[in-house]
Design a protein around this motif. Structure first.
Motif, short mmCIF file in Angstrom:
data_model
loop_
_atom_site.label_atom_id
_atom_site.label_comp_id
_atom_site.label_asym_id
_atom_site.label_seq_id
_atom_site.Cartn_x
_atom_site.Cartn_y
_atom_site.Cartn_z
N ILE A 497 33.26 48.03 44.01
CA ILE A 497 34.59 47.70 44.54
C ILE A 497 35.20 46.57 43.70
CG2 ILE A 497 35.87 46.78 46.53
CD1 ILE A 497 33.82 48.11 48.34
N ARG A 498 36.50 46.71 43.39
CA ARG A 498 37.24 45.65 42.70
C ARG A 498 38.64 45.56 43.32
NH1 ARG A 498 38.82 48.28 36.77
NH2 ARG A 498 39.91 50.11 37.57
N PHE A 499 39.35 44.51 43.01
CA PHE A 499 40.68 44.28 43.58
C PHE A 499 41.72 44.11 42.47
CE2 PHE A 499 38.03 43.21 47.14
CZ PHE A 499 38.76 43.58 48.26
N ILE A 500 42.99 44.51 42.80
CA ILE A 500 44.14 44.24 41.95
C ILE A 500 45.17 43.47 42.78
CG2 ILE A 500 46.10 45.25 40.70
CD1 ILE A 500 44.32 47.57 39.93
N ASN A 501 45.64 42.39 42.25
CA ASN A 501 46.63 41.57 42.95
C ASN A 501 48.04 42.03 42.60
OD1 ASN A 501 48.12 39.59 44.23
ND2 ASN A 501 47.69 38.01 42.69
N ASN A 502 48.75 42.64 43.56
CA ASN A 502 50.13 43.07 43.34
C ASN A 502 51.11 42.16 44.09
OD1 ASN A 502 52.17 44.67 42.30
ND2 ASN A 502 52.13 46.10 44.02
N LEU A 503 50.66 40.94 44.37
CA LEU A 503 51.52 39.96 45.02
C LEU A 503 52.15 39.05 43.95
CD1 LEU A 503 49.23 38.89 48.01
CD2 LEU A 503 51.05 40.62 48.01
N GLY A 512 33.44 40.38 52.67
CA GLY A 512 32.10 40.14 53.19
C GLY A 512 31.60 38.80 52.70
N ASP A 513 30.44 38.81 52.04
CA ASP A 513 29.89 37.57 51.48
C ASP A 513 30.19 37.41 50.00
OD1 ASP A 513 28.72 36.95 53.94
OD2 ASP A 513 26.90 38.12 53.48
N THR A 514 30.99 38.32 49.44
CA THR A 514 31.25 38.33 48.00
C THR A 514 32.60 37.70 47.70
OG1 THR A 514 29.95 40.35 47.75
CG2 THR A 514 31.42 39.77 45.94
N ASP A 515 32.61 36.71 46.84
CA ASP A 515 33.84 36.04 46.42
C ASP A 515 34.29 36.64 45.09
OD1 ASP A 515 35.94 34.40 45.87
OD2 ASP A 515 34.79 32.53 45.75
N PHE A 516 35.50 37.25 45.09
CA PHE A 516 36.01 37.88 43.87
C PHE A 516 36.79 36.88 43.01
CE2 PHE A 516 35.02 41.56 46.37
CZ PHE A 516 34.70 42.55 45.44
N GLY A 517 36.92 35.67 43.50
CA GLY A 517 37.57 34.63 42.70
C GLY A 517 39.09 34.67 42.79
#
Length: 714
Positions: A497-503, A512-517
């Motif tokens: 799983i990864r994230f994209i910031n569209n803000l 959860g317990d994972t910090d994506f920074g």
């Protein structure tokens, strides 16, 4: 309650009419089978995920181990019958067995060599060496005691306890299946737990440690009953005599190979100069059955792949059964469950129906049908594999790269790939599928939003998979490039799983317990691994507001990109994009192949043992038991040879190959069975008894007269 019972000058404790000692033996067998099958259930996944071996090598080592487990019973029988006796053999080899299980548990401790605490062993050779040592000791132990325990249990009964002895073997067989079933359910659950000192990993030390503890309990329980056992002294092994008889016949025939010596009816008759006619006739009967055994290993070559290829197949499937999440190695429990159901159904329903239809369903025909059903099981496995392959992603080959474009803006974007000059239009808030290019044809990407454009340089020398996010922001065209190396789906049913910031502002993301920074606008985070099928709280911290939302329940074995489109106190809008499709073929589709294979086992294995015993002389049952176990060992060796020599790139094709080989062997066996003539060994032995009696009468007629007179007075 226990009471003293006397028989033939010996006394033994009894419980409910059974020698008390057999309860120690049954408990011992349950614990030992739990230990063996529990360890074996998770073994191929240990090879694949802990030792990092590929599927083919994991399968090869697995079947080498199983083959060794079925070769060593011959050694155990020789030691017990010719040297130590059954009791000392069981105790000695159980100690070896327990040490082997303990070594396996130690070998799987990740932190033992993980000096840099990154979650990966720094010296994998140490773990491999310990694993191989443990497996060799286990093979010596489990194989060595295999022919001794059941026979030792039978020794505990007196001659007048035939009924109790028969029931004991039923209870003994039940303890084997109970140990197998329970351990195959429990140890995969233990394996799936996370444990470790410095890093959390799948808990193989616990999955191997519990079987090791059960083996220690098995040994302690067996020794605890020592004072109650009836211990028969070793009296020599009949297998040795049979082998010597065969060896002498071959040697004697070779010595007398010239035409001046008259031919004999059977080549074994050349042993008559040294061995009596009874032994020669018994050996002929045994060899006649052993000849029929020649095609049988092919059945076991398919059957034992439940723990290797079929378990690996299950790792690419969806194990979500609603309230239960089935582990890939737990699917093996389908076999013992179906065995418990099918054995009484076949005996009480199927066979009587066939008999009523006036079909002569002889034992050899049953064995043929069993082989045919096992072949059909692998055809079913091939059909399932074809469906699985349709869901597997195609990764870039050597010299290729793949790229996808994600448009985060509110207008169309025109994209040009250089130097290939391919063009495409990406709609607002949409993403493309991965497009594959030769690396020489993918050097950069030009993005156009109307009159505004931006370019991204693509470096495919270090990465083969790229994602470009684009957006027509207020400040102009904004883009981000992420590169990663995809070579396979996530293992063990986990998700990437990864994230994209569209803000329009910088955010900090935690799942959860994972910090994506911290992510800037249009930035893409790195992938992180999460367990499949679960939901987690996603916490988004922005400059002006914070928001928390629970993620969707994602599948198993996929890769996902989660795009954050909106975050406020009232509304949180996320969009999920599948980068790699999760496992979509359900594990329940394996049940038909398990059903067919189990039906084959019921009519093959049970009938095979029954046929062997009916066609063997009374004192040579152990020879045929050794021969039967040898077919299992040879079957596992066949897997090594066929899988190694075939070089098939598609797994479904390998399944079809094994099915075709078994069908061919099935035809050969059917022809052999057609020409086989059933015999009654008791009648043959009775003839020898009669001949020996006549010889005694000729040698001492007075003795026969006295015996006849004594009988007439009774």
């Amino acid at each position: 309650m226990a009471a003293k019972s006397k028989s033939k000058g010996s006394s033994a404790l009894s419980l409910f009419g059974y020698p008390l000692s057999i309860f120690f033996i049954v408990i011992n067998e349950f614990c030992e089978r739990f230990s063996y099958y529990g360890m074996r259930a998770v073994l191929v996944l240990y090879f694949k995920y802990f030792l990092r071996w590929d599927d083919n090598f994991s399968t090869a080592i697995y079947h080498t181990f199983v083959a060794l487990c079925y070769l060593t019973p011959i050694l155990g029988a020789l030691i017990a019958d010719s040297w130590l006796g059954k009791f000392k053999t069981i105790v000695s080899l159980s100690i070896v067995y327990t040490i082997g299980q303990a070594v396996m548990a130690v070998s799987s401790i990740n932190d033992m060599t993980d000096q840099n605490r990154d979650g990966n062993p720094d010296n994998i050779a140490v773990h491999i060496a310990l694993s191989m040592t443990g497996l060799i000791l286990i093979a010596l132990g489990t194989g060595g005691i295999k022919p001794c325990v059941s026979a030792f249990g039978g020794d505990q009964f007196e001659e007048h306890q035939e009924k109790q002895r028969s029931r004991f073997f039923s209870i003994f067989y039940l303890s084997i299946n109970a140990g197998s079933l329970i351990s195959t359910v429990i140890t995969p659950i233990l394996r799936a737990q996370e444990c470790g000192i410095h890093s959390r990993q799948q808990c193989y030390p616990l999955a191997f440690g519990v079987p090791a503890a059960l083996m220690a309990v098995s040994l302690i329980v067996f020794i605890a009953g020592s004072g109650m056992y009836k211990k028969v002294q070793p009296q020599g092994n009949i297998m040795v005599r049979v082998c010597k008889c065969i060896g002498f016949a071959i040697k004697n025939r070779f010595r007398h190979r010239s035409k001046e010596y008259p031919k004999r009816e059977h080549w074994l008759d050349w042993a008559s100069e040294k061995y009596d006619k009874r032994l020669i006739a018994q050996t002929k009967m045994v060899l006649k059955v052993l000849f029929l055994y020649i095609p049988l290993p092919m059945f076991w070559a398919l059957f034992d792949q439940q723990g290797s290829r079929w378990t690996l197949q299950a790792t690419t499937m969806d194990g979500d059964f609603g309230a239960l999440q089935i582990q890939p190695d737990q699917m093996q429990t389908v076999n013992p469950i179906l065995i418990i159901i099918m054995v009484p159904v076949v005996d009480a329903v199927i066979y009587p129906l066939i008999q009523k239809c006036k079909i002569n369903f002889t034992p050899l025909r049953k064995i043929t049908v069993g082989m045919f059903l096992a072949g059909l099981a692998f055809v079913a496995a091939a059909l399932v594999q074809v469906q699985i392959d349709k869901t597997l992603p195609v990764f870039p080959a050597a010299g290729q790269a793949q790229i996808r474009i994600i448009n985060l803006g509110n207008s169309n974007a025109d994209v040009t790939f250089l130097p290939d000059l391919q063009n495409m239009t990406v709609l607002p808030m949409e993403s493309t599928n991965y497009r594959v290019f030769e690396t020489s044809q993918l050097k950069s990407v030009i993005i156009n939003f109307g009159n505004e454009n931006r370019s991204e340089i693509i470096d495919s020398t270090s990465s083969n998979t790229h994602t470009v996010t684009i957006k027509n922001a207020a400040t102009g065209v904004v883009s981000s490039l992420s590169s990663e190396n995809f070579t396979s789906k996530p293992e063990e049913g986990k998700n990437l799983i990864r994230f994209i910031n569209n803000l329009p502002q910088t955010v900090n993301i935690t799942m959860g317990d994972t910090d994506f920074g911290i992510l800037e606008e249009t930035s893409i985070s790195n992938y992180s691994l999460f367990s499949g099928g679960r939901t987690d709280d996603i916490v988004i911290v922005a400059d002006s507001t914070n928001c928390t939302v629970t993620s969707e329940a994602l599948g198993y074995g996929g890769a996902y990109t989660i795009i954050i489109n909106e975050c406020s106190e009232d509304v949180t809008q996320l969009r999920y994009v599948e980068d790699i499709q999760p496992n979509t073929v359900h594990m329940a589709w394996q049940i038909p192949q398990y059903f067919l294979l189990t039906c084959g086992e019921v009519v093959f294995s049970v009938t095979g043992l029954e046929f062997s015993y009916s066609q063997a002389p009374s004192n040579m049952k152990s020879v045929l038991q050794a021969g039967w176990l040898l077919t299992v060992a040879v079957g596992n060796i066949i897997v090594l040879i066929v899988a190694g020599a075939s070089k098939l790139s598609e797994q479904w094709a390998e399944y079809v190959l094994f099915a075709a080989l078994l069908f061919a062997v099935c035809i050969i066996f059917a022809v052999m069975a057609y020409f086989y003539t059933y015999i009654d060994p008791s009648e043959v032995e009775a003839q020898f008894d009669e001949e020996e009696k006549k010889k005694q009468i000729k040698q001492d007629p007075d003795l026969y007269g006295k015996e006849s007179e004594a009988v007439s007075r009774m």
